[in-house]
Design an enzyme around this catalytic site. Sequence first.
Site, PDB file in Angstrom:
ATOM      1  N   SER A 182      37.724  45.100  46.238  1.00 55.13           N
ATOM      2  CA  SER A 182      35.822  46.179  45.809  1.00 55.13           C
ATOM      3  C   SER A 182      35.149  46.499  47.937  1.00 55.13           C
ATOM      4  CB  SER A 182      35.018  44.400  46.211  1.00 55.13           C
ATOM      5  OG  SER A 182      34.814  44.109  47.260  1.00 55.13           O
ATOM      6  N   LYS A 183      33.858  47.207  47.622  1.00 51.01           N
ATOM      7  CA  LYS A 183      33.713  48.620  48.063  1.00 51.01           C
ATOM      8  C   LYS A 183      33.412  48.071  49.398  1.00 51.01           C
ATOM      9  CE  LYS A 183      31.166  51.613  44.953  1.00 51.01           C
ATOM     10  NZ  LYS A 183      30.040  51.595  44.582  1.00 51.01           N
ATOM     11  N   ARG A 184      33.750  46.356  49.311  1.00 48.80           N
ATOM     12  CA  ARG A 184      33.162  45.618  50.714  1.00 48.80           C
ATOM     13  C   ARG A 184      34.605  45.905  51.646  1.00 48.80           C
ATOM     14  NH1 ARG A 184      34.520  40.525  51.598  1.00 48.80           N
ATOM     15  NH2 ARG A 184      35.512  39.027  49.051  1.00 48.80           N
ATOM     16  N   HIS A 185      35.743  45.672  50.311  1.00 52.09           N
ATOM     17  CA  HIS A 185      37.230  45.428  51.085  1.00 52.09           C
ATOM     18  C   HIS A 185      37.667  47.330  51.584  1.00 52.09           C
ATOM     19  CE1 HIS A 185      36.929  41.744  48.482  1.00 52.09           C
ATOM     20  NE2 HIS A 185      37.495  41.605  50.378  1.00 52.09           N
ATOM     21  N   GLY A 186      36.903  48.031  51.189  1.00 52.97           N
ATOM     22  CA  GLY A 186      37.719  49.555  51.339  1.00 52.97           C
ATOM     23  C   GLY A 186      38.088  50.338  50.270  1.00 52.97           C
TER      24      GLY A 186
END
Length: 468
Positions: free
Chosen positions: A241-245
Amino acid sequence: MGNVVTRFAPSPTGFLHIGGARTALFNWLLARHYGGKFLLRIEDTDRARSTQEAVDAIFDGLKWLGIEWDDEPVFQFSRCGRHVELAEQLVKNGAAYYCYCSPQELEQMREEAKAKGLPYKYNGRWRDVDPRDAPAGIKPVIRLKAPTAGTTVLMDIVQGNVAVANDQLDDMILVRSDGTPTFMLSVVVDDHDMGITHVIRGDDHLTNTFRQIQIYEAFGWKLPLFGHIPLIHGSDGAKLSKRHGALGVNSYRNMGFLPEALCNCLLRLGWSHGNDEIISMQQAVEWFTTDNLGKSPSRFDFAKLTNMNGHYLREADNNRLLNYILTASGDIAEEKRDRLRLGMNGLKQRAKTLLELQDLSMIYIDDFWCPLPDEFGLFRAGVEIDLADALKNVVICFGHLAEWTEKGLEITLKELASNSGVAFGKIAQLLRNILARRKVTPGIFEMLVVFGREESIRRIELFLDYYC
């Protein structure tokens, strides 16, 4: 292996994300390894969501990564006439048929399946009905006359042999009632016409592949070799997801990452070559085959990418880095450009991204002024007398130094510290702060050489005037 032709076929509905970039990279490497072709197809049949901005972002992202395609890009929408023409040919050959089911009839099938706790599947109502019996006012779709018995087998070059029972698949729509082809049909026709021999893509396409195999078989065309790679997960094992990059490729460029570092990181997400971690694009082309593609999901680690970027930054050509700094910083006086050229080796050793490098470069770009930042804890009356006297002696010694070299400066400063009774580390640290106005810097003697005798002495004297 014969002539290899691979492709990357993104939909222009958003940015080029890292999953798509990895797919493009693997297909590009396979083609380059065997001296074949890598083609680009823009699957823009979803006219409502496809944008020119997304097309430009895909082109720009691929070029930045160094993934250059052969031949002109193919735009799928422009080939719709060809897709429909071939579907109608299947109808003539008895491999497809016109279906006149109304929306109400299809909804009834869904409700009946739901009531029985079964997944919805078209029941083949018009499969063997004469089109002359069609109701008035209903525009038909074209459906594939799919096999109803046996299995469809995929010999996957990553996953191994995978099979699905044909009674689990229905007669899929090839052409909609408005006369537009479906994704399934368009992909198969385009891959065939483009001569695609290998398709590497995410395993979220696996179900689609079984349907596409049935279309290939209906046409009597040779199948490409398919390889379905597991999707990328975050460092914690969860879906990326976006929090992972999970950002667009352009976001990584804006964060100061080098394209070769991002490519190296993506390469290691699902492909390996022994224990090698740092792999150049040249080595990747030489080593890449589908034999080393993994079956297990890989994990994207942002910290690992950052460390890898630091390696490539240290190895990068100084002029390339200088051009980046000059472009980002605007007009810079020639004297300061010379400092950057001379100091780039030391700067790039201490940065992990281009943004960090740009920030460090301000050491040689910013003008000197007092006071120093509050973080140094220095005040007008706060410099010890013995340290101030030592700095005054530094100015005298530096003015008479025969050779302005790192070695000569180090010997001089250590002798001065010994003679003055002030710890060498204390003098060196203060000089570092004075020259750079910050705590994270290249080595003190390196900075002295880069600034030169005149500028170094000027900064020390300005400091002495203000604080002492």
